[in-house]
Design a protein around this motif. Sequence first.
Motif, PDB file in Angstrom:
ATOM      1  N   THR A 233      -8.682 -34.492  58.616  1.00  0.00           N
ATOM      2  CA  THR A 233     -10.137 -34.573  58.605  1.00  0.00           C
ATOM      3  C   THR A 233     -10.191 -35.599  57.959  1.00  0.00           C
ATOM      4  O   THR A 233      -9.509 -36.706  57.253  1.00  0.00           O
ATOM      5  N   SER A 234     -11.132 -36.636  58.007  1.00  0.00           N
ATOM      6  CA  SER A 234     -11.739 -37.671  57.580  1.00  0.00           C
ATOM      7  C   SER A 234     -11.873 -37.694  56.092  1.00  0.00           C
ATOM      8  O   SER A 234     -11.489 -39.184  55.046  1.00  0.00           O
ATOM      9  N   GLU A 235     -11.979 -37.222  55.189  1.00  0.00           N
ATOM     10  CA  GLU A 235     -11.901 -36.643  54.503  1.00  0.00           C
ATOM     11  C   GLU A 235     -10.513 -36.379  53.491  1.00  0.00           C
ATOM     12  O   GLU A 235     -10.449 -37.166  52.362  1.00  0.00           O
TER      13      GLU A 235
ATOM     14  N   GLU B  29      -7.639 -37.776  54.434  1.00  0.00           N
ATOM     15  CA  GLU B  29      -7.169 -39.295  54.840  1.00  0.00           C
ATOM     16  C   GLU B  29      -7.255 -39.604  53.736  1.00  0.00           C
ATOM     17  O   GLU B  29      -6.965 -40.888  53.045  1.00  0.00           O
ATOM     18  N   LYS B  30      -9.023 -39.537  53.425  1.00  0.00           N
ATOM     19  CA  LYS B  30      -9.616 -40.280  52.376  1.00  0.00           C
ATOM     20  C   LYS B  30      -8.701 -40.204  51.045  1.00  0.00           C
ATOM     21  O   LYS B  30      -8.310 -40.366  49.861  1.00  0.00           O
TER      22      LYS B  30
END
Length: 131
Positions: free
Chosen positions: A4-6, A8-9
């Motif tokens: 998820t983008s979270e 990846e961050k």
Amino acid sequence: MKMTSESEKVLKYLIEAEEIAEDILTDKQQLVDLDRKRQKTREAIRTLQKDKSSNKLWVCFGNMFLKLPKSQTKKLLEKDFDELDNEILDIRKNLIPKVGKLRDIDGQEDIKGFNLNPLSKDEMKAIVQMM
């Protein structure tokens, strides 16, 4: 498995923090190594100052020994000492922004007084004259 983008961050944050921390640790180890060399050079210079018996000395450069005049040997050691001193100062100067960047990434405040520089000899003389 798709991240998820979270995720990846978080992964990007961890990678960046680890890279900076590794760079800081490498610089600190380099400071320790250079300081050891500087201390050995200081000891050699002091030994030369105490030794009154000989005018020529055996000196090791890399993998060969040379017999050099005492004055030339002392000049070489003093030059080496100054170079080590300058290299240590450069690493310390470069370490300050790296630590600041790591603290920024971690969301911590800057350390108060961490960016202070010592007074130069001329500045110290001026202060003493004013007193």
